[in-house]
Design an enzyme around this catalytic site. Structure first.
Site, PDB file in Angstrom:
ATOM      1  N   HIS A  79      -2.369   6.957   7.148  1.00 32.97           N
ATOM      2  CA  HIS A  79      -1.721   8.077   6.976  1.00 32.97           C
ATOM      3  C   HIS A  79      -2.313   9.411   6.453  1.00 32.97           C
ATOM      4  CE1 HIS A  79       2.374   6.036   6.912  1.00 32.97           C
ATOM      5  NE2 HIS A  79       1.777   5.080   6.107  1.00 32.97           N
ATOM      6  N   GLN A 108       2.699   9.976   1.868  1.00 34.57           N
ATOM      7  CA  GLN A 108       3.912   9.518   1.795  1.00 34.57           C
ATOM      8  C   GLN A 108       4.952  10.153   0.814  1.00 34.57           C
ATOM      9  OE1 GLN A 108       2.529   5.204   2.463  1.00 34.57           O
ATOM     10  NE2 GLN A 108       4.478   5.194   3.585  1.00 34.57           N
ATOM     11  N   HIS A 119      -4.216   0.792   7.492  1.00 33.39           N
ATOM     12  CA  HIS A 119      -2.888   1.336   7.524  1.00 33.39           C
ATOM     13  C   HIS A 119      -3.003   2.761   6.685  1.00 33.39           C
ATOM     14  CE1 HIS A 119       1.658   0.992   7.848  1.00 33.39           C
ATOM     15  NE2 HIS A 119       1.607   2.014   6.852  1.00 33.39           N
ATOM     16  N   GLU A 120      -3.313   2.647   5.440  1.00 30.58           N
ATOM     17  CA  GLU A 120      -3.203   3.638   4.462  1.00 30.58           C
ATOM     18  C   GLU A 120      -4.020   4.831   5.030  1.00 30.58           C
ATOM     19  OE1 GLU A 120      -0.455   1.116   3.023  1.00 30.58           O
ATOM     20  OE2 GLU A 120      -0.828   3.240   2.980  1.00 30.58           O
ATOM     21  N   CYS A 174       6.397   0.128   7.877  1.00 27.04           N
ATOM     22  CA  CYS A 174       6.020   1.275   6.837  1.00 27.04           C
ATOM     23  C   CYS A 174       7.138   1.743   6.076  1.00 27.04           C
ATOM     24  CB  CYS A 174       5.561   2.422   7.867  1.00 27.04           C
ATOM     25  SG  CYS A 174       4.786   3.868   6.798  1.00 27.04           S
ATOM     26  N   LEU A 175       6.744   2.094   4.816  1.00 29.45           N
ATOM     27  CA  LEU A 175       7.798   2.701   4.002  1.00 29.45           C
ATOM     28  C   LEU A 175       8.442   3.958   4.388  1.00 29.45           C
ATOM     29  CD1 LEU A 175       6.377   1.839   0.671  1.00 29.45           C
ATOM     30  CD2 LEU A 175       8.422   0.651   1.505  1.00 29.45           C
ATOM     31  N   GLY A 209       0.821  -1.251  -0.219  1.00 31.14           N
ATOM     32  CA  GLY A 209       0.053  -0.114  -0.025  1.00 31.14           C
ATOM     33  C   GLY A 209       0.913   1.317   0.031  1.00 31.14           C
TER      34      GLY A 209
END
Ligand SMILES: OCN(O)CCCc1ccccc1
Ligand code: NI
Length: 187
Positions: free
Chosen positions: A161, A65, A157-158, A114-115, A60
């Protein structure tokens, strides 16, 4: 093409901002951004491209981000078995909104990453097991879907953000692996 250099890391205030809804009908810019986000996810899951482009694998990605404070997410969840390349969920979602959710909670047994977080943060990230979600898709159509288990966790999770929430905000600081009764642990 999006690569790791485009992904902001914790400490950047955009990751703590509440992102703005996008206007509908979608602008060409927002449509292109969604396409680029989906391409990143697919590249990150392709062993050859991920190696070439030095990408961390991701299922995702959220526009904040990329330092773009807009309510846009992309999810691309591969099917477990390599024989069947069909993803279990693949979508760019504009203005995603959780309409309702199960009483049942769930978490991934392996925790989350997480990225935008270049470190391991161990612990259970407790989320809703099932969600009913509305969003505008890449064609501008309103969609309403129900998700459960891993796909539901990825989307939550997305969406976090988009609201300035990081996965580790959900981890119990006293005992990262504390679990209330009845929480489903997804392996
Ligand atoms: O925001 C996307 N991202 O940082 C990539 C990791 C996504 C993700 C990882 C574990 C569980 C749910 C979602
Ligand atoms: Ni993330």
């Amino acid at each position: 093409m999006i690569t790791m250099k485009d992904i902001i890391r914790e400490g950047n205030p955009t990751l703590r901002a509440v992102a703005k809804e996008v206007s509908v009908p979608l602008s060409d810019e927002d449509i292109k951004l969604g396409k680029d986000m989906m391409e990143f996810l697919k590249n990150s899951q392709d062993p050859v491209k991920a190696e070439e482009l030095k990408l961390r694998g991701g299922v995702g990605l959220a526009a904040p981000q990329l330092d773009i404070s807009k309510r846009i997410i992309a999810v691309h969840v591969p099917n477990g078995d390599l024989e069947n390349p069909e993803p279990t969920l693949s979508a760019v979602m504009y203005n995603p909104k959780i309409l309702s959710h199960s009483v049942q909670d769930a978490c991934l047994g392996e925790g989350e990453g997480c990225l935008s977080v270049d470190r391991e943060v161990p612990g259970y990230v407790v989320r809703h097991n099932k969600i009913t979600l509305s969003y505008v898709d890449a064609t501008g159509e309103k969609q309403k879907i129900r998700l459960k288990n891993y796909e539901a966790i990825v989307v939550q999770h997305e969406i976090d953000h988009l609201n300035g929430v990081m996965f580790y905000d959900h981890i119990n600081p006293e005992n990262p692996y504390a679990l209330k009764d009845g929480v489903l642990v997804i392996e």
